[in-house]
Design a protein around this motif. Structure first.
Motif, short mmCIF file in Angstrom:
data_model
loop_
_atom_site.label_atom_id
_atom_site.label_comp_id
_atom_site.label_asym_id
_atom_site.label_seq_id
_atom_site.Cartn_x
_atom_site.Cartn_y
_atom_site.Cartn_z
N ILE A 141 28.21 -84.05 66.86
CA ILE A 141 27.81 -85.11 65.93
C ILE A 141 27.54 -86.38 66.72
N LYS A 142 26.36 -86.94 66.56
CA LYS A 142 25.96 -88.18 67.24
C LYS A 142 25.36 -89.14 66.22
N LEU A 143 25.48 -90.43 66.51
CA LEU A 143 24.78 -91.41 65.68
C LEU A 143 23.40 -91.61 66.29
N LEU A 144 22.39 -91.06 65.63
CA LEU A 144 21.03 -91.14 66.16
C LEU A 144 20.24 -92.21 65.43
N ALA A 145 19.45 -92.94 66.19
CA ALA A 145 18.47 -93.85 65.58
C ALA A 145 17.13 -93.14 65.67
N ILE A 146 16.48 -93.00 64.53
CA ILE A 146 15.23 -92.22 64.50
C ILE A 146 14.13 -93.02 63.79
N ALA A 147 13.01 -93.18 64.45
CA ALA A 147 11.84 -93.78 63.81
C ALA A 147 10.67 -92.82 64.01
N LYS A 148 10.04 -92.43 62.91
CA LYS A 148 8.94 -91.46 63.00
C LYS A 148 7.72 -92.01 62.31
N LYS A 149 6.58 -91.75 62.89
CA LYS A 149 5.33 -92.16 62.26
C LYS A 149 4.93 -91.07 61.27
N LEU A 150 4.68 -91.44 60.02
CA LEU A 150 4.36 -90.41 59.03
C LEU A 150 2.86 -90.17 58.93
N ILE A 151 2.07 -91.19 59.29
CA ILE A 151 0.61 -91.03 59.20
C ILE A 151 0.14 -90.17 60.37
N LYS A 152 -0.50 -89.08 60.08
CA LYS A 152 -1.00 -88.19 61.13
C LYS A 152 -2.37 -88.67 61.60
N TYR A 153 -2.54 -88.65 62.91
CA TYR A 153 -3.86 -88.97 63.47
C TYR A 153 -4.77 -87.75 63.33
N PRO A 154 -6.08 -87.95 63.21
CA PRO A 154 -6.99 -86.81 63.08
C PRO A 154 -6.98 -85.90 64.31
N TYR A 155 -6.59 -86.45 65.49
CA TYR A 155 -6.63 -85.61 66.69
C TYR A 155 -5.42 -84.71 66.80
N LEU A 156 -4.48 -84.78 65.88
CA LEU A 156 -3.27 -83.93 66.01
C LEU A 156 -3.38 -82.68 65.16
#
Ligand SMILES: NC(=O)c1ccc[n+]([C@@H]2O[C@H](COP(=O)([O-])OP(=O)(O)OC[C@H]3O[C@@H](n4cnc5c(N)ncnc54)[C@H](OP(=O)(O)O)[C@@H]3O)[C@@H](O)[C@H]2O)c1
Length: 258
Positions: A243-258
């Motif tokens: 168990i770890k305290l994680l800081a997570i930031a994720k981009k939800l908008i997908k780029y067309p190249y992915l």
């Protein structure tokens, strides 16, 4: 030409900064060009770990940010106000600002950067997130070539210490916290660390840099470790997890190249 420094705060970080600046032996020669001109504190009577010439320490922090002699203001006083207002004044007076204040930067970063752009000065904030790593400068440098989709990390030392000891010794949260406080790894009021608020400030700053601003601190979901029990730790262990305290930031908008 030398640079005159005004330091706001002479606590843990302020004393460390002063010690480093006064001990230039073996360090870069540019350090010798920096003069600690004024240091602002709340109380003149408090014993300090560093010795400064008479007249350098003052309780009038306004005079520091308004002093035309001072080139750079180092804000290591913490808290939201008057730290934010003092930094803004320093910037408007044409001074570069260096700050370790994650609370102000995560909430009022945009305001400070806008003022700094208008005044043509720098706001340097490496120490506000993982000061010893460092992370902000490499992140900024990588922006032009990388497409950053997520920023994830363990960015709070106190909670990591507590969870690691709970895991390795099977100790309870309360007993490890008490130990950490005795050893000086956790503050007397541990709320900011154990409730995840410190990590939330830091990930808001990292995400704002990685994803081009616009991350509001109040939008960061935050969950601490206070409720983690010995049973949770041992269940996780049985399942092959820690168990770890994680800081997570994720981009939800997908780029067309992915
Ligand atoms: N401690 C860490 O390990 C660490 C690591 C990274 C970043 N930071 C950040 O660095 C900043 C400073 O932390 P710290 O641990 O050094 O804090 P600290 O030990 O509490 O020191 C704060 C200093 O600022 C002065 N101060 C505070 N409010 C003031 C006011 N209203 N007027 C005048 N002086 C005032 C205090 O004066 P007195 O001494 O007279 O009370 C003290 O010297 C915070 O933003 C913190 O988040 C801390």
């Amino acid at each position: 030409m030398g640079f005159k420094l005004g330091i706001l705060g002479l606590g843990t970080v302020g004393c460390g900064t002063v010690q480093l600046l006064l001990d230039s032996d073996g360090r870069h020669p540019l350090l010798e060009e920096i003069e600690i001109y004024r240091v602002g504190v709340r109380s003149l009577d408090k014993p300090r770990e560093v010795k400064l010439p008479p007249g350098v320490i003052t309780t009038d922090l306004e005079t520091i940010v308004n002093d035309p002699e001072i080139d750079i203001v180092v804000e290591v006083m913490g808290g939201l106000e008057p730290a934010r207002e003092l930094m803004l004044k320093a910037i408007r007076n044409g001074k570069h600002v260096v700050t370790a204040n994650k609370a102000v930067i995560s909430r009022f970063g945009e305001e400070l950067y806008t003022a700094a752009n208008q005044a043509g000065v720098y706001v340097m904030l490496e120490a506000s997130v993982g000061g010893g790593i460092p992370v902000i400068q490499p992140l900024k440098q990588s922006l032009s070539v990388n497409r950053i989709q997520a920023v994830t990390g363990i960015i709070n030392g106190t909670t990591n210490y507590i969870l690691t000891r709970m895991q390795s010794e099977g100790s309870s949260f309360d007993s490890v916290l008490a130990d950490a406080q005795n050893l000086g790894y956790a503050e007397a009021d541990p709320t900011a660390d154990v409730e995840g608020l410190d990590a939330a400030d830091k990930i808001a700053i990292l995400a704002s840099i990685a994803f081009d601003g616009g991350i509001r601190r109040e939008d960061v979901y935050c969950e601490g470790i206070r409720q983690v029990s010995k049973t949770d730790i041992s269940y996780a262990q049985k399942l092959g997890f820690v168990i770890k305290l994680l800081a997570i930031a994720k981009k939800l908008i997908k780029y067309p190249y992915l």
